[in-house]
Structures are given as structure tokens and as C-alpha cells.
Write an enzyme that holds these catalytic residues in place. Sequence first.
Site, PDB file in Angstrom:
ATOM      1  N   GLN A  71       0.810  -1.213   0.000  1.00  0.00           N
ATOM      2  CA  GLN A  71       0.000   0.000   0.000  1.00  0.00           C
ATOM      3  C   GLN A  71       0.846   1.267   0.000  1.00  0.00           C
ATOM      4  O   GLN A  71       2.047   1.231   0.270  1.00  0.00           O
ATOM      5  CB  GLN A  71      -0.918   0.012   1.225  1.00  0.00           C
ATOM      6  N   HIS A  72       0.187   2.366  -0.320  1.00  0.00           N
ATOM      7  CA  HIS A  72       0.669   3.739  -0.125  1.00  0.00           C
ATOM      8  C   HIS A  72       1.733   4.220  -1.106  1.00  0.00           C
ATOM      9  O   HIS A  72       2.006   5.408  -1.162  1.00  0.00           O
ATOM     10  CB  HIS A  72       1.230   3.947   1.294  1.00  0.00           C
ATOM     11  N   ASP A 221      -2.368  -4.935   0.163  1.00  0.00           N
ATOM     12  CA  ASP A 221      -1.887  -6.248   0.582  1.00  0.00           C
ATOM     13  C   ASP A 221      -2.610  -6.795   1.801  1.00  0.00           C
ATOM     14  O   ASP A 221      -2.923  -7.999   1.861  1.00  0.00           O
ATOM     15  CB  ASP A 221      -0.374  -6.231   0.806  1.00  0.00           C
TER      16      ASP A 221
END
Length: 459
Positions: A71-72, A221
Site C-alpha cells: 500500500q501507499h 496487501d
Amino acid sequence: MALVAGVDSSTQSCKVVVRDADSGALVREGRAAHPAGTEVHPAAWWDALQAAIAQAGGLDDVAAVSVAAQQHGMVVLDEAGEVVRPALLWNDTRSAGAAADLTAELGGPSAWAEAVGSVPVASLTVTKLRWLARHEPESVARTAAVCLPHDWLTWKLAGGTSPDTLTTDRSDASGTGYWSPSTEDYRPDLLELALGRVPRLPRVLGPAELTGGRFGAGAGDNAGAGLGVQMRPGDVVVSVGTSGTAFARSPHPVADGTGIVNGFADAEGGHLPLVCTLNASRVLDATAAVLGVDLDTLSDLALSAPVGADGLVFVPYLEGERTPNKPDSTGALHGLRLGSMTPAHLARAAVEGLLCSLADAIDALVAVGTPVSRVLLIGGGARSAAVQRLAPAVFGCPVLVPAPGEYVADGAARQAAWAAGGAAEPPHWSSLEAALVEADPSPGVRERYAAARELTVDR
């Protein structure tokens, strides 16, 4: 037999599984490594994905494929769809100052929690965009679109050329800092606050929606892992990967003004309150490297030492920390004595420190009203015998340890089967194989850890 594929593009590697859409039986799989670092060109992910697909026998015969990923990560594209600069990953902490500034500019942590379910920390995409605006205005000038790692990989798999065709899903969008899980909409005002303007953003697909004919919405994830273990209400999943996470399913959005719990969305249309730490399996890797042993020997050493390592406490903030929000802090050893300066004591303290950090994460979920009926322990670090055996003592409750598996990739495959089949909910595959691990609680370990944790300082 209809086949589906799931991809896990994690920080460290790419895994591909091909499974039977009806039963979930594994047919074939492949993997490839990613380069190390907190700044990576997305082309490296694409190369690894192609290698993993080839090792898995290709995707020509699969009905659908979904990508779950770290992520991110900030991926910025120009008008032609070319990558403007290497992606900044979730574990890049250079945007810590930007996070503090953004938090203050909107009116404090509670304002952010109400707006998007999370309070800015260096991990979130919105803070990386503020860093970009401050330090690379020439990159901002070239940026036509912003997306996340799984968005970019799905787009590439579908043959995308224009940023206009980018898609994402609720779970990953909820980790950007400019999409609201409560309203299910982007917050362009927050994006403009960070970047100074509003570039194009991926269209948010529904959990079982397809794009490009056979490509699922994908997931972050952790949401993918939730699908992979077929998480049910009351479960708390603790994942010991590169990062450590504790998360659960909720029918309602969560807004934690302390910033400890992130109010993310899940991959099934609900919500995923989540607590994330920066330091998990790498604590084991680093300790094993210092001692000059492999991970199995590290585990044996830890189990040979007494409970509490004779007062030796390891605070595992080796890469700074996200929870608590101490991006510039360092790891620390407290309570060293002649008797505890042994490999076994250090190994025990490292495992207990890692688990205490994750126990704090579970406590934070409980504090916002998350019911806990069982704890599932997954991730590469959970394969350690010491982690498994000490977890119930530190957590203070029995722990289920599912059989080792690629649960993020499996979750992506299950999402692909859901989308391809057109059912109202994900297919139920075979029941989760898991071992129940129990141990007497060791509260003194957590008390000593809590005292040592408060002594950590920013460098």
C-alpha cells in the site's frame, strides 16, 4: 476447470498463484525478487511480475487475474503514461515533516480521521505528494496522474497507455489520505492541499468488478490477505511481514483521532481497521545477522532463554516507527547485564520486542471497539517457531497459526474468482488449515517493554 490468478507484489518480491476457481486448489505458482530500498522504479515491479508469470506457466488460460500489492506507494505518471520519477514506498520516512504539517493545516488529527479515516504519517501517499511538491516542483509540473503500485500493475497488465484508464479499489484508495471510506469518494481538496493541484486519479472499482475484460479490482496487501485467510467478523489477523500489521473486519467505518488505528476499507465492501508497524520480520533478520546465525538457529536460541530474557528489553524501532508515530526514532536495548549479554538473551529479547509491538497494535483495535474472538498469525515472520510459541504468551490469548501460504496472492486469486463468477460474495474455498497455539500469559514482559518504549527518543 476454470482457472484464476492472484498476484502479490510486495515490498520484497512478486508472487503469482494460479488456482482452480471453484475449489481454490493450487495449480501452479511463480515468484521473483524486487530490489531493496524505499525508492524503486515501477519498471522493476513489472520485470519481476513478468518473471513470476513465466515461472507460473503464463496467464493465457486464466479467466481472471487480480493484483494485490504493497500500500501507499506513490507512482506519478505524465500525460503519455510514463513514470515521472521512481516510486516512494510506504516505508520511506522522508515525508515525516510533511505529515506533521498536513495534520496541522487541516486542524489536527481528529479532523483528518473524520475526513479520511486516517491521520497522516510518513507512510501515507498524501504525505509523499507534499514532499514532492516541496522538493521536486519540476516533477509535479510533469505529473498528469497519481496512482498506487497495484493500480499501475493492473493498468500495465490490461495494456493501458493513457492515464485516463487507471483503476483502483476501495481498500488501496483508503490508504492514500485523499479518499474517504465513509463517503466512498475522493477528497480533491486534500489532494490539492498536499500537491498544490489535482491530477487525474484512478477510477475506484467495486470489489467484484472487472476492468479490461478479465482484470479484477485488486487490493491493498492487507485486504488481500484478509480475503486469502477468509477472515470472518471477530478475527484479528496479525501479519509479520516486512511491516507488522493487525487488522480486522468491521461493517462500519472507523475514525480514530489518535491516529493509531487506520480506518481503511476492506476488499469485500466493508471496512478494515488496521494498525501498522514499520518493523517486523526485519527485526528477526537483523538480529540473526548480528549473531551470525540463520533464522532457525535464532529461533532455537530465543526458546532456550528464560521468559523476559532476564530483564533484557529490545525496542525494535530499527527503521523509525509508524505506530507509535516516531519516524526518526531508533531501536534500543535496555537492561543489559553481564548475565544477559548472550546470543540467547538477545534472540529472546528481539522476538519478545517484536511481539510486544504487535500486542500494542491488537490493544489499539480493541480500544476502538473491535471485537476479538480469535487471533490469526500469518506472514513470513510467523514461520519462526519462536514467534509462534511466544505469541500467545505475549498476546495473552490463544493464537491460530495457518499453514504457511501466500495469503495475499491467494486473496487476489479469490477476488478474481469472485469477479469472474459474478456471485454476490467471494467463493468459499477449503477450510483454513491452522494450528492452535496456547501458552501461559507473561504480562511482565509487556510491562517492561512499555516502560522501555517510553524511553525511546528521536535521533
